[in-house]
Design a protein around this motif. Structure first.
Motif, PDB file in Angstrom:
ATOM      1  N   VAL A 155      29.166  73.301  65.603  1.00 16.22           N
ATOM      2  CA  VAL A 155      29.684  72.508  66.721  1.00 16.22           C
ATOM      3  C   VAL A 155      31.135  72.128  66.457  1.00 16.22           C
ATOM      4  O   VAL A 155      31.586  72.075  65.303  1.00 16.22           O
ATOM      5  N   VAL A 156      31.858  71.864  67.531  1.00 19.54           N
ATOM      6  CA  VAL A 156      33.264  71.471  67.434  1.00 19.54           C
ATOM      7  C   VAL A 156      33.533  70.339  68.412  1.00 19.54           C
ATOM      8  O   VAL A 156      32.745  70.078  69.333  1.00 19.54           O
ATOM      9  N   LEU A 157      34.657  69.664  68.221  1.00 15.91           N
ATOM     10  CA  LEU A 157      35.132  68.683  69.184  1.00 15.91           C
ATOM     11  C   LEU A 157      36.189  69.342  70.053  1.00 15.91           C
ATOM     12  O   LEU A 157      37.164  69.909  69.543  1.00 15.91           O
ATOM     13  N   ALA A 158      35.987  69.312  71.363  1.00 18.98           N
ATOM     14  CA  ALA A 158      36.993  69.797  72.307  1.00 18.98           C
ATOM     15  C   ALA A 158      37.808  68.595  72.772  1.00 18.98           C
ATOM     16  O   ALA A 158      37.244  67.600  73.243  1.00 18.98           O
ATOM     17  N   ILE A 159      39.132  68.679  72.622  1.00 18.97           N
ATOM     18  CA  ILE A 159      39.981  67.544  72.983  1.00 18.97           C
ATOM     19  C   ILE A 159      41.325  68.055  73.486  1.00 18.97           C
ATOM     20  O   ILE A 159      41.760  69.163  73.132  1.00 18.97           O
ATOM     21  N   SER A 160      41.972  67.300  74.341  1.00 16.34           N
ATOM     22  CA  SER A 160      43.272  67.705  74.874  1.00 16.34           C
ATOM     23  C   SER A 160      44.272  67.897  73.740  1.00 16.34           C
ATOM     24  O   SER A 160      44.290  67.115  72.775  1.00 16.34           O
ATOM     25  N   ASP A 161      45.092  68.929  73.859  1.00 16.58           N
ATOM     26  CA  ASP A 161      46.080  69.173  72.798  1.00 16.58           C
ATOM     27  C   ASP A 161      47.178  68.119  72.784  1.00 16.58           C
ATOM     28  O   ASP A 161      48.033  68.102  71.893  1.00 16.58           O
ATOM     29  N   LYS A 162      47.149  67.220  73.756  1.00 14.52           N
ATOM     30  CA  LYS A 162      48.127  66.121  73.797  1.00 14.52           C
ATOM     31  C   LYS A 162      47.585  64.861  73.120  1.00 14.52           C
ATOM     32  O   LYS A 162      48.317  63.891  72.907  1.00 14.52           O
ATOM     33  N   HIS A 163      46.283  64.850  72.805  1.00 13.72           N
ATOM     34  CA  HIS A 163      45.666  63.669  72.198  1.00 13.72           C
ATOM     35  C   HIS A 163      46.088  63.544  70.734  1.00 13.72           C
ATOM     36  O   HIS A 163      46.357  64.541  70.064  1.00 13.72           O
ATOM     37  N   ARG A 164      46.120  62.312  70.238  1.00 11.32           N
ATOM     38  CA  ARG A 164      46.527  62.063  68.853  1.00 11.32           C
ATOM     39  C   ARG A 164      45.643  62.787  67.831  1.00 11.32           C
ATOM     40  O   ARG A 164      46.083  63.134  66.730  1.00 11.32           O
ATOM     41  N   LEU A 165      44.346  63.054  68.216  1.00 10.94           N
ATOM     42  CA  LEU A 165      43.436  63.707  67.284  1.00 10.94           C
ATOM     43  C   LEU A 165      43.631  65.225  67.218  1.00 10.94           C
ATOM     44  O   LEU A 165      43.043  65.888  66.360  1.00 10.94           O
ATOM     45  N   ALA A 166      44.429  65.760  68.114  1.00  9.46           N
ATOM     46  CA  ALA A 166      44.591  67.218  68.186  1.00  9.46           C
ATOM     47  C   ALA A 166      45.199  67.802  66.909  1.00  9.46           C
ATOM     48  O   ALA A 166      45.060  69.004  66.647  1.00  9.46           O
ATOM     49  N   GLN A 167      45.870  66.959  66.123  1.00  8.77           N
ATOM     50  CA  GLN A 167      46.511  67.449  64.903  1.00  8.77           C
ATOM     51  C   GLN A 167      45.591  67.382  63.682  1.00  8.77           C
ATOM     52  O   GLN A 167      45.971  67.809  62.596  1.00  8.77           O
ATOM     53  N   CYS A 168      44.377  66.844  63.868  1.00 11.47           N
ATOM     54  CA  CYS A 168      43.448  66.714  62.739  1.00 11.47           C
ATOM     55  C   CYS A 168      42.866  68.065  62.347  1.00 11.47           C
ATOM     56  O   CYS A 168      42.609  68.924  63.196  1.00 11.47           O
ATOM     57  N   GLY A 169      42.613  68.229  61.048  1.00  9.40           N
ATOM     58  CA  GLY A 169      41.990  69.458  60.571  1.00  9.40           C
ATOM     59  C   GLY A 169      40.479  69.426  60.724  1.00  9.40           C
ATOM     60  O   GLY A 169      39.830  70.467  60.831  1.00  9.40           O
ATOM     61  N   GLU A 170      39.908  68.209  60.737  1.00  7.90           N
ATOM     62  CA  GLU A 170      38.488  68.012  60.962  1.00  7.90           C
ATOM     63  C   GLU A 170      38.278  66.612  61.521  1.00  7.90           C
ATOM     64  O   GLU A 170      39.176  65.763  61.462  1.00  7.90           O
ATOM     65  N   ILE A 171      37.097  66.388  62.068  1.00  7.16           N
ATOM     66  CA  ILE A 171      36.809  65.125  62.737  1.00  7.16           C
ATOM     67  C   ILE A 171      35.652  64.402  62.067  1.00  7.16           C
ATOM     68  O   ILE A 171      34.639  65.019  61.709  1.00  7.16           O
ATOM     69  N   VAL A 173      33.232  60.677  62.626  1.00  6.19           N
ATOM     70  CA  VAL A 173      32.809  59.854  63.750  1.00  6.19           C
ATOM     71  C   VAL A 173      33.751  58.689  64.002  1.00  6.19           C
ATOM     72  O   VAL A 173      34.044  58.338  65.162  1.00  6.19           O
ATOM     73  N   SER A 174      34.252  58.073  62.949  1.00  4.35           N
ATOM     74  CA  SER A 174      35.141  56.916  63.121  1.00  4.35           C
ATOM     75  C   SER A 174      36.396  57.265  63.920  1.00  4.35           C
ATOM     76  O   SER A 174      37.003  56.386  64.542  1.00  4.35           O
ATOM     77  N   ASP A 175      36.789  58.539  63.912  1.00  6.96           N
ATOM     78  CA  ASP A 175      37.956  58.959  64.696  1.00  6.96           C
ATOM     79  C   ASP A 175      37.724  58.798  66.194  1.00  6.96           C
ATOM     80  O   ASP A 175      38.681  58.727  66.974  1.00  6.96           O
ATOM     81  N   LEU A 176      36.453  58.781  66.622  1.00  8.29           N
ATOM     82  CA  LEU A 176      36.117  58.849  68.039  1.00  8.29           C
ATOM     83  C   LEU A 176      35.903  57.475  68.682  1.00  8.29           C
ATOM     84  O   LEU A 176      35.494  57.408  69.844  1.00  8.29           O
ATOM     85  N   GLU A 177      36.177  56.412  67.947  1.00  6.54           N
ATOM     86  CA  GLU A 177      36.041  55.081  68.538  1.00  6.54           C
ATOM     87  C   GLU A 177      37.041  54.933  69.675  1.00  6.54           C
ATOM     88  O   GLU A 177      38.222  55.268  69.553  1.00  6.54           O
ATOM     89  N   ASN A 178      36.551  54.484  70.804  1.00  5.48           N
ATOM     90  CA  ASN A 178      37.342  54.289  72.029  1.00  5.48           C
ATOM     91  C   ASN A 178      37.766  55.599  72.702  1.00  5.48           C
ATOM     92  O   ASN A 178      38.561  55.576  73.644  1.00  5.48           O
ATOM     93  N   VAL A 179      37.246  56.726  72.237  1.00  3.73           N
ATOM     94  CA  VAL A 179      37.527  58.007  72.902  1.00  3.73           C
ATOM     95  C   VAL A 179      36.397  58.297  73.884  1.00  3.73           C
ATOM     96  O   VAL A 179      35.229  58.399  73.477  1.00  3.73           O
ATOM     97  N   PRO A 180      36.670  58.420  75.185  1.00  3.72           N
ATOM     98  CA  PRO A 180      35.598  58.750  76.151  1.00  3.72           C
ATOM     99  C   PRO A 180      34.988  60.105  75.813  1.00  3.72           C
ATOM    100  O   PRO A 180      35.708  61.081  75.564  1.00  3.72           O
ATOM    101  N   MET A 181      33.643  60.171  75.769  1.00  2.00           N
ATOM    102  CA  MET A 181      32.944  61.406  75.435  1.00  2.00           C
ATOM    103  C   MET A 181      32.279  61.958  76.689  1.00  2.00           C
ATOM    104  O   MET A 181      31.412  61.310  77.297  1.00  2.00           O
TER     105      MET A 181
END
Length: 293
Positions: A155-171, A173-181
């Motif tokens: 499985v992977v996380l799909a996220i906008s390439d403009k989001h701050r998490l787009a530069q992460c090498g891996e995700i 759960v704590s990264d996803l706080e306040n991120v609409p799923m």
């Protein structure tokens, strides 16, 4: 015997001894409670009941022969056709991969493919409209079905390439706080819905769920529009996805991967050489296929 009216000639045609033929006829007469043949030292003739029995017996034998030929024809027809049902995940790689090999070995077989959700494919299999399906297995499969587990999908996380998490090498759960799923409706895609919620089982916060789409391409489009992120099977990385970044989950979430099983399912105890040939190809190529998921 009724046509030859001669024990020796009739026995020769049936490739048996005259004495054995005589015993069979005697047993038949005893079972029916009447004489079918009138015997003398010089000739054999049909009794009145024997002539009546002969007409009915010929009709029964003719119908039995017709029935045999009919089902032999059906068997030949079925051996030249294979109706496969598959969820979107399986149609991306598994089905094309095995079909290529299968057609090289059995080019005369007519292959029909139906793509649908697991919940829609199972009834079609049980009703005989499909011969083999590739689906997400349910927790309790019907007893009439054979379930061959194949592999779990990444499985992977799909996220906008403009989001701050787009530069992460891996995700994590704590990264996803306040991120609409973005999740599909559970009754439509239970595995996809549970996949997201299970990821947050041990989190110190509750996920912000947004139910706005059920189809994977639509979900990806919503991600691209910056409406949220989505936990999705790895194979979606092969779909058209402008402005979307796919990021793997950290290795510690290996249990989440086990939420996406893929199985081959068919009706138990049903004889189908063509289906069995396809499953032989699937199992032969399983190691190669699973590496692409």
């Amino acid at each position: 015997m009724a046509e030859e009216l001669h024990f020796g000639h009739a026995a020769q045609k049936l490739d048996m001894l005259p004495s054995a033929l005589g015993r069979y006829i005697k047993l038949l007469e005893e079972d029916l409670g009447t004489r079918l043949l009138s015997r003398s030292t010089r000739n054999v003739s049909l009794t009145a009941h024997g002539a009546l029995f002969l007409g009915d017996a010929k009709e029964i034998v003719a119908k039995a022969d017709q029935l045999q030929q009919r089902f032999k024809k059906l068997a030949r027809q079925n051996s030249g056709r294979l109706r496969i049902g598959a969820i979107d995940s399986a149609t991306i790689n598994l089905v094309p991969h095995v079909l290529h090999i299968f057609r090289e070995r059995w080019p005369e077989v007519d292959i029909q493919i139906v793509e649908d959700k697991s919940s829609k494919l199972l009834p079609k299999l049980k009703s005989g409209r499909l011969d083999l399906i590739f689906i997400r297995p349910t927790d309790q499969m019907d007893d009439v079905l054979e379930n061959q587990f194949l592999f779990y999908e990444d499985v992977v996380l799909a996220i906008s390439d403009k989001h701050r998490l787009a530069q992460c090498g891996e995700i994590v759960v704590s990264d996803l706080e306040n991120v609409p799923m973005i999740v599909p409706e559970r009754r439509v895609r239970p595995h996809s819905y549970d996949l997201t919620l299970d990821l947050f089982d041990n989190a110190s916060f509750k996920p912000r769920l947004v139910q706005i789409a059920d189809e994977k391409q639509t979900i990806i489009n919503m991600v691209a529009a910056e409406l949220g992120a989505a936990i999705m099977p790895k194979w979606v990385t092969r779909m058209s996805a402008l402005n979307v970044k796919f990021i793997p989950l950290a290795k510690e979430y290996i249990n989440i991967r086990q939420k996406l099983p893929l199985s081959a399912v068919w009706v138990k105890d049903s004889r189908d050489e063509t289906r069995d040939n396809m499953m032989a190809v699937v199992m032969q190529e399983l190691e190669v296929i699973s590496q692409q998921y």
